[in-house]
Design an enzyme around this catalytic site. Structure first.
Site, short mmCIF file in Angstrom:
data_model
loop_
_atom_site.label_atom_id
_atom_site.label_comp_id
_atom_site.label_asym_id
_atom_site.label_seq_id
_atom_site.Cartn_x
_atom_site.Cartn_y
_atom_site.Cartn_z
N GLU A 100 -9.74 13.87 14.92
CA GLU A 100 -9.11 14.06 13.50
C GLU A 100 -9.82 15.48 13.11
O GLU A 100 -10.60 16.08 13.80
CB GLU A 100 -9.18 13.06 12.48
CG GLU A 100 -8.17 11.91 12.75
CD GLU A 100 -8.05 10.87 11.65
OE1 GLU A 100 -8.34 11.42 10.49
OE2 GLU A 100 -7.29 9.95 11.84
N HIS A 126 0.91 -1.19 -0.21
CA HIS A 126 -0.01 0.05 0.01
C HIS A 126 0.66 1.38 0.17
O HIS A 126 0.55 2.19 0.45
CB HIS A 126 -1.08 0.04 1.12
CG HIS A 126 -2.14 -0.73 0.73
ND1 HIS A 126 -2.27 -1.96 0.14
CD2 HIS A 126 -3.43 -0.45 0.76
CE1 HIS A 126 -3.44 -2.48 -0.41
NE2 HIS A 126 -4.41 -1.39 0.03
N ASP A 154 -6.18 4.94 9.70
CA ASP A 154 -7.39 5.08 9.41
C ASP A 154 -7.73 3.96 8.64
O ASP A 154 -8.95 3.68 8.55
CB ASP A 154 -7.48 6.46 8.70
CG ASP A 154 -7.37 7.65 9.21
OD1 ASP A 154 -7.23 7.76 10.43
OD2 ASP A 154 -7.12 8.80 8.38
C1 LIG Z 1 -6.05 3.79 2.23
C2 LIG Z 1 -4.97 3.95 3.04
C3 LIG Z 1 -4.83 4.73 4.33
C4 LIG Z 1 -3.74 5.08 5.06
N1 LIG Z 1 -4.08 5.44 6.19
C5 LIG Z 1 -2.99 5.80 6.88
C6 LIG Z 1 -3.26 6.06 8.17
O1 LIG Z 1 -4.13 6.67 8.54
N2 LIG Z 1 -2.01 6.52 9.05
C7 LIG Z 1 -0.68 6.16 8.42
O2 LIG Z 1 0.35 6.07 9.23
N3 LIG Z 1 -0.50 5.53 7.61
C8 LIG Z 1 -1.68 5.35 6.51
N4 LIG Z 1 -1.44 4.98 5.53
C9 LIG Z 1 0.03 4.41 4.83
C10 LIG Z 1 0.33 3.22 5.27
O3 LIG Z 1 1.06 3.45 6.44
C11 LIG Z 1 1.68 3.02 4.40
O4 LIG Z 1 1.06 2.65 3.00
C12 LIG Z 1 2.48 1.88 4.65
O5 LIG Z 1 3.39 1.79 3.71
C13 LIG Z 1 1.95 0.61 5.08
O6 LIG Z 1 1.37 -0.36 3.97
P1 LIG Z 1 1.84 -1.62 3.88
O7 LIG Z 1 1.70 -2.49 5.03
O8 LIG Z 1 1.02 -2.34 2.55
O9 LIG Z 1 3.43 -1.44 3.48
P2 LIG Z 1 4.41 -1.65 2.29
O10 LIG Z 1 3.85 -0.39 1.38
O11 LIG Z 1 4.10 -3.04 1.54
O12 LIG Z 1 5.79 -1.50 2.69
C14 LIG Z 1 6.00 -0.12 3.04
C15 LIG Z 1 7.56 0.17 3.25
O13 LIG Z 1 7.78 -0.71 4.44
C16 LIG Z 1 8.68 -1.76 4.08
N5 LIG Z 1 8.12 -2.73 4.88
C17 LIG Z 1 7.27 -3.48 4.43
N6 LIG Z 1 7.16 -4.59 5.37
C18 LIG Z 1 7.97 -4.44 6.41
C19 LIG Z 1 8.76 -5.06 7.49
N7 LIG Z 1 7.88 -6.44 7.84
N8 LIG Z 1 9.72 -5.00 7.87
C20 LIG Z 1 10.26 -3.88 7.26
N9 LIG Z 1 10.08 -3.22 6.46
C21 LIG Z 1 8.92 -3.42 5.95
C22 LIG Z 1 8.72 -1.87 2.48
O14 LIG Z 1 9.91 -2.51 1.84
C23 LIG Z 1 8.33 -0.32 2.03
O15 LIG Z 1 9.52 0.13 2.02
C24 LIG Z 1 -2.73 4.45 4.50
C25 LIG Z 1 -2.60 4.02 3.40
C26 LIG Z 1 -3.74 3.64 2.46
C27 LIG Z 1 -3.59 2.86 1.21
#
Ligand SMILES: Cc1cc2nc3c(=O)[nH]c(=O)nc-3n(C[C@H](O)[C@H](O)[C@H](O)COP(=O)(O)OP(=O)(O)OC[C@H]3O[C@@H](n4cnc5c(N)ncnc54)[C@H](O)[C@@H]3O)c2cc1C
Ligand SMILES: *[C@@H]1O[C@H](CO)[C@@H](O)[C@H](O)[C@H]1NC(C)=O
Ligand SMILES: *[C@@H]1O[C@H](CO)[C@@H](O)[C@H](O)[C@H]1NC(C)=O
Ligand SMILES: *[C@@H]1O[C@H](CO)[C@@H](O)[C@H](O)[C@H]1NC(C)=O
Ligand SMILES: *[C@@H]1O[C@H](CO)[C@@H](O)[C@H](O)[C@H]1NC(C)=O
Ligand SMILES: *[C@@H]1O[C@H](CO)[C@@H](O)[C@H](O)[C@H]1NC(C)=O
Length: 526
Positions: free
Chosen positions: A272, A100, A161
């Protein structure tokens, strides 16, 4: 002389051929060598394009292989293998949470993507008691953590969120939402981590044990290790929440009320706010799975103001204490200066509230409006400059909500640990501001990127201390400026935990050396 020239020509040809063949052999060797690793899980090669997709839908860099880890040891074995290939291999490794990210941060161009959601060997375990906690896999979705802990009447304290994000993914950023003002971000609510470093070592760390790695990884953008397990603090979960929205006509009273509420002793459980420009936000808001009659009521709410501000808050309660909740909410609301007749509220279960964005996701998916480009811009802005920012941006640079909500709410620095990797302003109160655009229709991406750039350029020129959250920088000077005085410490930690810059290449902070044969072996070839 002619002889000499010919010699040189031969040499150049050899050099050229040597490089091409070496690269070819290299890729073949890499894939073959991955196949020999002893694993509980497996590598796959058919799903490379899926591993190059993310929520941003703006960048796509396929890896050469995807690891579906069957155990933490698989992750360590793979990273160690890449580490031992040394600095002349260009191979990198990206942990992919739920993908994401917005601009390719969880991708590894020509490298290995580790599908963290496959890591089921770390079984989720809830530990009730005086200081309850849950141990969860780094690849676990927060919705599953909530689902499991609720069975014990418990839940994590601090949220994002949206819950269809992974534990490791949000902890690598910060994890912020309307509970942050009280509990701090998610990275302030973790007792312990298990991490696979860039050397392939499996390390348990906490504030007491290997504390430097613990803090480095929190908000560390995946640069120092892969989080395979997290111990997350829990609290008793409420059954219900009262969910309230009120409107303001002016920014000053809106932010003053927000700041009063986050500092008050007795206050709401979630705070918020969002900005509504030219009325589009009330009707066209993916977070407004609120109350079916609201849009109608809101449209009857008359004003000629172009920019409105909506304060959103909740109060937790259990049904038998509904009376007390009513009194507390009444007392709190009576201190606020929102526009009378603009109060909306509804009561929902705790899980319905926390999982609210998923309900909107389902609706948008049904209309084909979820898997679209998301040129989001998230900023952290000091309290002292938020008015300067607001004056220039809301209604001037932005004349419209531009297809997505604009979030704006304050948090308190005292709830953040400044020894983690995340960058925050040096002021007791600062704001999170999110421009969460969906790019739909022709030229929408360019249009939104252009507006984002105008906001960034204005912020830089005005020197108002604005930092990006979920940062998108592509050059070293930008990253240096982002980390400021902390850049040296950040680099030092990188050198300690991931000296070859193998991990999370999609953040574009450190560049692993490109593959080239060492000069000595070229000389040998000739
Ligand atoms: C609809 C939506 C709403 C959101 N709302 C919020 C919010 O309210 N507050 C907020 O803070 N964020 C929010 N986000 C952002 C979210 O925190 C980021 O997208 C974050 O990257 C988490 O997504 P993911 O778990 O898919 O991680 P990825 O996007 O898959 O990874 C994010 C980064 O972390 C690294 N990574 C992934 N897993 C690990 C791991 N286990 N160990 C070390 N590194 C790792 C990846 O290599 C990459 O660099 C939102 C995102 C979306 C799409
Ligand atoms: C964007 O999403 C669409 C639909 O899922 C997909 O076909 C396209 O490849 C994606 N583009 C990028 C750059 O990820
Ligand atoms: C919670 O988990 C149960 C299984 O334990 C499952 O049936 C249910 O669908 C899950 N709910 C959510 C919201 O994920
Ligand atoms: C405001 O919205 C109305 C109707 O949606 C539209 O016609 C008008 O152009 C918008 N004004 C600005 C300044 O965006
Ligand atoms: C990310 O930053 C780069 C470089 O500044 C810029 O070209 C690109 O448009 C940005 N991406 C988004 C989606 O903002
Ligand atoms: C963290 O905050 C403390 C107290 O305000 C301060 O003394 C210290 O220098 C800060 N450390 C860093 C790394 O910013």
């Amino acid at each position: 002389m002619r002889q000499l020239l010919l010699q040189y020509l031969k040499l150049f040809l050899l050099l050229g051929l040597g490089a091409v063949t070496a690269e070819h052999v290299l890729k073949h060797d890499v894939l073959a060598s991955l196949g020999t690793l002893p694993l509980d899980g497996h590598f796959s090669f058919h799903d490379l394009s899926a591993a190059a997709m993310d929520f941003g839908n703006l960048s796509s860099f396929p890896p050469v292989a995807v690891l579906h880890p069957g155990s933490v040891a698989d992750i360590a074995t793979t990273v160690r293998h890449v580490f031992l290939m040394g600095e002349h291999s260009a191979l990198t490794v990206a942990a992919r949470g739920h993908g994401h990210s917005l601009y390719g941060q969880s991708q590894a161009a020509g490298g290995i993507v580790i599908r963290m959601e496959s890591l089921r060997s770390v079984k989720m375990q809830v530990h009730p008691g005086a200081s309850p906690y849950v141990d969860a896999s780094g690849g676990e979705l927060w919705i599953n953590v909530l689902n499991k802990t609720l069975k014990y009447g418990l839940a994590p304290k601090s949220w994002t969120d949206y819950l269809h994000l992974t534990v490791g993914g949000t902890l690598s950023n910060a994890g912020v939402s309307g509970q942050t003002f009280r509990h701090g971000p998610q990275i302030s609510n973790v007792n312990e981590l298990e991490i696979v470093t860039g050397r392939g070592d499996i390390v348990t760390c906490s504030p007491e044990q290997n504390s430097d790695l613990f803090r480095a990884a929190l908000g560390g953008l995946g640069q120092f290790g892969i989080i395979t397990r997290a111990r997350i603090a829990l609290e008793p979960a409420p059954q219900m929440v009262r969910w309230i929205r009120v409107l303001y006509l002016d920014f000053m009273s809106f932010t003053e009320d927000q700041e009063m509420l986050i500092s008050a002793e007795k206050t709401f459980d979630y705070i918020e706010g969002f900005v509504i420009i030219n009325r589009t936000g009330i009707l066209n808001n993916w977070r407004s799975s609120f109350n079916p009659q609201d849009p109608e009521r809101a449209s009857r709410f008359e004003t000629d103001r172009k920019v409105l501000f909506c304060l959103e808050m909740t109060k937790n309660f259990n049904p038998e204490e509904a009376d007390i909740m009513e009194q507390e909410v009444h007392a709190l609301l009576s201190q606020l200066r929102y526009t009378p007749a603009s109060l909306f509220h509804t009561d929902v279960t705790y899980i319905e509230f926390l999982d609210r964005v998923h309900s909107s996701e389902m609706k948008l998916r049904a209309k084909g409006l979820w898997e679209v480009p998301h040129p989001w811009l998230n900023l952290i802005i000091p309290r002292s400059t938020i008015h300067t920012f607001a004056e220039q941006v809301f209604g001037k640079i932005l004349e419209d909500n531009n297809n997505g909500p604009i979030l704006l709410y304050p948090v308190k620095k005292s709830r953040w640990d400044n020894r983690t990797s995340v960058v925050i302003p040096d002021e007791e109160v600062f704001y999170l501001v999110g421009f969460l655009s969906s790019a739909i229709g022709p030229h929408s991406i360019e249009h939104t990127l252009n507006l984002n750039n105008q906001i960034i350029e204005f912020s830089n020129k005005a020197s108002i201390g604005v930092k990006q959250y979920l940062p998108n920088y592509t050059t070293e000077p930008e990253w240096k400026a982002h980390y400021g005085a902390r850049w040296d410490a950040f680099q030092q930690r990188k050198n300690t935990y991931d000296p070859l810059a193998i991990l999370a290449p999609g953040q574009k902070i450190f560049q692993k050396k490109p593959a080239s044969l060492p000069l000595s072996s070229l000389q040998y070839l000739l």
